[in-house]
Design a protein around this motif. Structure first.
Motif, PDB file in Angstrom:
ATOM      1  N   SER A   1       0.806  -1.222   0.000  1.00  0.00           N
ATOM      2  CA  SER A   1       0.000   0.000   0.000  1.00  0.00           C
ATOM      3  C   SER A   1       0.837   1.268   0.000  1.00  0.00           C
ATOM      4  O   SER A   1       0.332   2.349   0.295  1.00  0.00           O
ATOM      5  CB  SER A   1      -0.905   0.010   1.237  1.00  0.00           C
ATOM      6  N   THR A   2       2.115   1.168  -0.341  1.00  0.00           N
ATOM      7  CA  THR A   2       3.009   2.332  -0.243  1.00  0.00           C
ATOM      8  C   THR A   2       2.535   3.499  -1.111  1.00  0.00           C
ATOM      9  O   THR A   2       2.180   3.304  -2.283  1.00  0.00           O
ATOM     10  CB  THR A   2       4.449   1.963  -0.642  1.00  0.00           C
ATOM     11  N   PRO A   3       2.549   4.704  -0.569  1.00  0.00           N
ATOM     12  CA  PRO A   3       2.207   5.882  -1.384  1.00  0.00           C
ATOM     13  C   PRO A   3       3.320   6.275  -2.341  1.00  0.00           C
ATOM     14  O   PRO A   3       3.131   7.151  -3.184  1.00  0.00           O
ATOM     15  CB  PRO A   3       1.976   6.970  -0.323  1.00  0.00           C
ATOM     16  N   LEU A   4       4.472   5.617  -2.216  1.00  0.00           N
ATOM     17  CA  LEU A   4       5.606   5.962  -3.071  1.00  0.00           C
ATOM     18  C   LEU A   4       5.613   5.204  -4.398  1.00  0.00           C
ATOM     19  O   LEU A   4       6.430   5.495  -5.268  1.00  0.00           O
ATOM     20  CB  LEU A   4       6.921   5.675  -2.332  1.00  0.00           C
ATOM     21  N   ALA A   5       4.736   4.245  -4.563  1.00  0.00           N
ATOM     22  CA  ALA A   5       4.714   3.459  -5.800  1.00  0.00           C
ATOM     23  C   ALA A   5       4.513   4.383  -7.003  1.00  0.00           C
ATOM     24  O   ALA A   5       3.590   5.203  -7.031  1.00  0.00           O
ATOM     25  CB  ALA A   5       3.603   2.413  -5.738  1.00  0.00           C
ATOM     26  N   GLY A   6       5.397   4.242  -7.988  1.00  0.00           N
ATOM     27  CA  GLY A   6       5.315   5.049  -9.195  1.00  0.00           C
ATOM     28  C   GLY A   6       6.095   6.346  -9.125  1.00  0.00           C
ATOM     29  O   GLY A   6       6.319   6.986 -10.157  1.00  0.00           O
ATOM     30  N   ARG A   7       6.486   6.751  -7.924  1.00  0.00           N
ATOM     31  CA  ARG A   7       7.288   7.961  -7.808  1.00  0.00           C
ATOM     32  C   ARG A   7       8.745   7.669  -8.169  1.00  0.00           C
ATOM     33  O   ARG A   7       9.175   6.517  -8.179  1.00  0.00           O
ATOM     34  CB  ARG A   7       7.198   8.532  -6.397  1.00  0.00           C
ATOM     35  N   ARG A   8       9.503   8.709  -8.433  1.00  0.00           N
ATOM     36  CA  ARG A   8      10.904   8.586  -8.812  1.00  0.00           C
ATOM     37  C   ARG A   8      11.805   8.723  -7.585  1.00  0.00           C
ATOM     38  O   ARG A   8      11.412   9.299  -6.564  1.00  0.00           O
ATOM     39  CB  ARG A   8      11.264   9.674  -9.823  1.00  0.00           C
TER      40      ARG A   8
ATOM     41  N   ASP B   1      12.186  12.082  -6.125  1.00  0.00           N
ATOM     42  CA  ASP B   1      11.078  12.639  -5.358  1.00  0.00           C
ATOM     43  C   ASP B   1      11.194  12.374  -3.858  1.00  0.00           C
ATOM     44  O   ASP B   1      10.403  12.917  -3.077  1.00  0.00           O
ATOM     45  CB  ASP B   1       9.740  12.069  -5.856  1.00  0.00           C
ATOM     46  N   LEU B   2      12.153  11.564  -3.461  1.00  0.00           N
ATOM     47  CA  LEU B   2      12.287  11.250  -2.044  1.00  0.00           C
ATOM     48  C   LEU B   2      12.737  12.455  -1.222  1.00  0.00           C
ATOM     49  O   LEU B   2      12.390  12.593  -0.054  1.00  0.00           O
ATOM     50  CB  LEU B   2      13.288  10.101  -1.848  1.00  0.00           C
ATOM     51  N   ASN B   3      13.546  13.327  -1.826  1.00  0.00           N
ATOM     52  CA  ASN B   3      14.045  14.519  -1.119  1.00  0.00           C
ATOM     53  C   ASN B   3      14.659  14.147   0.233  1.00  0.00           C
ATOM     54  O   ASN B   3      14.245  14.642   1.290  1.00  0.00           O
ATOM     55  CB  ASN B   3      12.917  15.538  -0.922  1.00  0.00           C
ATOM     56  N   LEU B   4      15.650  13.276   0.194  1.00  0.00           N
ATOM     57  CA  LEU B   4      16.289  12.810   1.418  1.00  0.00           C
ATOM     58  C   LEU B   4      17.082  13.927   2.083  1.00  0.00           C
ATOM     59  O   LEU B   4      17.595  14.823   1.407  1.00  0.00           O
ATOM     60  CB  LEU B   4      17.231  11.639   1.102  1.00  0.00           C
ATOM     61  N   PRO B   5      17.209  13.876   3.411  1.00  0.00           N
ATOM     62  CA  PRO B   5      18.050  14.857   4.104  1.00  0.00           C
ATOM     63  C   PRO B   5      19.507  14.694   3.698  1.00  0.00           C
ATOM     64  O   PRO B   5      19.920  13.650   3.180  1.00  0.00           O
ATOM     65  CB  PRO B   5      17.830  14.535   5.584  1.00  0.00           C
ATOM     66  N   SER B   6      20.309  15.716   3.965  1.00  0.00           N
ATOM     67  CA  SER B   6      21.695  15.735   3.489  1.00  0.00           C
ATOM     68  C   SER B   6      22.556  14.641   4.104  1.00  0.00           C
ATOM     69  O   SER B   6      23.536  14.223   3.506  1.00  0.00           O
ATOM     70  CB  SER B   6      22.325  17.103   3.764  1.00  0.00           C
ATOM     71  N   ASP B   7      22.216  14.169   5.290  1.00  0.00           N
ATOM     72  CA  ASP B   7      23.016  13.144   5.951  1.00  0.00           C
ATOM     73  C   ASP B   7      22.465  11.741   5.735  1.00  0.00           C
ATOM     74  O   ASP B   7      22.621  10.843   6.582  1.00  0.00           O
ATOM     75  CB  ASP B   7      23.111  13.429   7.455  1.00  0.00           C
TER      76      ASP B   7
ATOM     77  N   VAL C   1      21.320  -0.042  -8.652  1.00  0.00           N
ATOM     78  CA  VAL C   1      21.992   1.172  -8.198  1.00  0.00           C
ATOM     79  C   VAL C   1      21.064   2.324  -8.564  1.00  0.00           C
ATOM     80  O   VAL C   1      20.860   2.614  -9.741  1.00  0.00           O
ATOM     81  CB  VAL C   1      23.361   1.348  -8.873  1.00  0.00           C
ATOM     82  N   PRO C   2      20.454   2.959  -7.572  1.00  0.00           N
ATOM     83  CA  PRO C   2      19.382   3.923  -7.865  1.00  0.00           C
ATOM     84  C   PRO C   2      19.854   5.156  -8.624  1.00  0.00           C
ATOM     85  O   PRO C   2      20.867   5.767  -8.291  1.00  0.00           O
ATOM     86  CB  PRO C   2      18.861   4.299  -6.472  1.00  0.00           C
ATOM     87  N   GLN C   3      19.089   5.487  -9.658  1.00  0.00           N
ATOM     88  CA  GLN C   3      19.285   6.710 -10.423  1.00  0.00           C
ATOM     89  C   GLN C   3      18.096   7.638 -10.177  1.00  0.00           C
ATOM     90  O   GLN C   3      17.010   7.188  -9.795  1.00  0.00           O
ATOM     91  CB  GLN C   3      19.423   6.404 -11.919  1.00  0.00           C
ATOM     92  N   ALA C   4      18.293   8.911 -10.407  1.00  0.00           N
ATOM     93  CA  ALA C   4      17.275   9.901 -10.068  1.00  0.00           C
ATOM     94  C   ALA C   4      15.914   9.603 -10.691  1.00  0.00           C
ATOM     95  O   ALA C   4      14.864   9.833 -10.078  1.00  0.00           O
ATOM     96  CB  ALA C   4      17.746  11.294 -10.481  1.00  0.00           C
ATOM     97  N   ASP C   5      15.897   9.082 -11.919  1.00  0.00           N
ATOM     98  CA  ASP C   5      14.633   8.865 -12.628  1.00  0.00           C
ATOM     99  C   ASP C   5      14.063   7.465 -12.448  1.00  0.00           C
ATOM    100  O   ASP C   5      13.018   7.142 -13.036  1.00  0.00           O
ATOM    101  CB  ASP C   5      14.812   9.146 -14.123  1.00  0.00           C
TER     102      ASP C   5
ATOM    103  N   GLN D   1      13.333  11.200   9.875  1.00  0.00           N
ATOM    104  CA  GLN D   1      12.939  11.887   8.647  1.00  0.00           C
ATOM    105  C   GLN D   1      12.760  10.905   7.499  1.00  0.00           C
ATOM    106  O   GLN D   1      11.836  11.040   6.693  1.00  0.00           O
ATOM    107  CB  GLN D   1      13.989  12.939   8.273  1.00  0.00           C
ATOM    108  N   ILE D   2      13.653   9.910   7.411  1.00  0.00           N
ATOM    109  CA  ILE D   2      13.519   8.892   6.366  1.00  0.00           C
ATOM    110  C   ILE D   2      12.222   8.122   6.563  1.00  0.00           C
ATOM    111  O   ILE D   2      11.482   7.850   5.610  1.00  0.00           O
ATOM    112  CB  ILE D   2      14.724   7.933   6.379  1.00  0.00           C
ATOM    113  N   ARG D   3      11.935   7.781   7.807  1.00  0.00           N
ATOM    114  CA  ARG D   3      10.699   7.046   8.109  1.00  0.00           C
ATOM    115  C   ARG D   3       9.487   7.851   7.659  1.00  0.00           C
ATOM    116  O   ARG D   3       8.531   7.302   7.074  1.00  0.00           O
ATOM    117  CB  ARG D   3      10.641   6.745   9.604  1.00  0.00           C
ATOM    118  N   ALA D   4       9.512   9.154   7.910  1.00  0.00           N
ATOM    119  CA  ALA D   4       8.396  10.004   7.502  1.00  0.00           C
ATOM    120  C   ALA D   4       8.268  10.073   5.985  1.00  0.00           C
ATOM    121  O   ALA D   4       7.159  10.055   5.443  1.00  0.00           O
ATOM    122  CB  ALA D   4       8.582  11.412   8.082  1.00  0.00           C
ATOM    123  N   ILE D   5       9.406  10.145   5.289  1.00  0.00           N
ATOM    124  CA  ILE D   5       9.392  10.197   3.828  1.00  0.00           C
ATOM    125  C   ILE D   5       8.808   8.907   3.252  1.00  0.00           C
ATOM    126  O   ILE D   5       7.991   8.940   2.316  1.00  0.00           O
ATOM    127  CB  ILE D   5      10.818  10.428   3.294  1.00  0.00           C
ATOM    128  N   ILE D   6       9.213   7.781   3.808  1.00  0.00           N
ATOM    129  CA  ILE D   6       8.722   6.491   3.307  1.00  0.00           C
ATOM    130  C   ILE D   6       7.207   6.386   3.452  1.00  0.00           C
ATOM    131  O   ILE D   6       6.514   5.829   2.601  1.00  0.00           O
ATOM    132  CB  ILE D   6       9.422   5.326   4.053  1.00  0.00           C
TER     133      ILE D   6
END
Length: 223
Positions: free
Chosen positions: A157-164, A167-173, A187-191, A211-216
């Motif tokens: 049920s992930t809301p991230l399905a289909g996103r790139r 789009d994660l906008n991870l924090p700098s660390d 090996v993940p690429q931006a697209d 923050q990662i947990r919230a993004i997921i």
């Protein structure tokens, strides 16, 4: 690489076999005659000696090793081996086995440890990973506790399905280092698109794990 392993018990021998398959040069140092079985791993160099003694490590030529792995069943021994390896022989990378989780706080840069591997913690993490789909699981601590290897499996049920990935906008660390999908290592690429069931591995400091947990889960960290 030349790799020395202190402790030739079941754990040390298993590590040695894996490293030999990777075409590394392996030295096993064992102080107990009961565990000294060169015929078990003929491809490795064996030495019957106490790895806590400076003279033994000098004889072993530890200064020529790229990595030292302290893999005995005694945390005190593993700490001493780590400290001597780093301070006396300037070994570039020291990995130490943690047998008792209560001792994990000792396995830091102060004792010469670059990477501490806690078997109980790893087993617990594997159990969490198996049952907690969608939650963030810490697998390993890297570089004296400054960063962790964490994993999350995206639920159906992930809301991230289909996103790139972008789009994660991870924090700098934090960094997404790989995605495991249907037996593939990506090996993940931006697209690259994300899919339900993706097993995502991140390297991140502890402060940004929330923050990662919230993004997921596609929500604000304060939710």
């Amino acid at each position: 690489m030349r790799i020395a392993i202190a402790g030739a018990g079941a754990v040390g021998q298993s590590i040695a076999r894996e490293l030999l398959e990777g075409d590394h040069e392996v030295l096993l140092i064992e102080r107990s005659i009961q565990n000294f079985h060169p015929k078990n791993i003929p491809g490795a160099e064996w030495m019957l000696a106490d790895a806590c003694e400076l003279a033994s490590l000098e004889e072993a030529g530890l200064e020529s090793c790229d990595v030292v792995i302290a893999a005995t069943g005694d945390d005190k021994v593993n700490l001493v081996v780590s400290l001597l390896s780093k301070t006396e022989f300037a070994v570039r990378r020291v990995v130490a086995r943690v047998n008792d989780p209560l001792n994990e706080w000792l396995f830091t840069e102060a004792w010469g440890v670059d990477v501490a591997v806690s078997t109980p913690r790893m087993l617990a993490a594997m159990v969490e990973e198996a049952v907690n789909v969608g939650d963030l699981v810490r697998l390993m601590t890297l570089r004296q506790g400054q960063a962790n290897l964490v994993e999350v499996t995206l639920p159906d049920s992930t809301p991230l399905a289909g996103r790139r990935v972008r789009d994660l906008n991870l924090p700098s660390d934090a960094a997404l280092v790989t995605i495991l999908r249907g037996g593939r290592v990506i090996v993940p690429q931006a697209d690259d698109p994300l899919e339900a069931g993706d097993e995502m591995l991140f390297v991140a400091i502890a402060d940004v794990e929330q923050q990662i947990r919230a993004i997921i889960h596609d929500r604000r960290p304060t939710d």
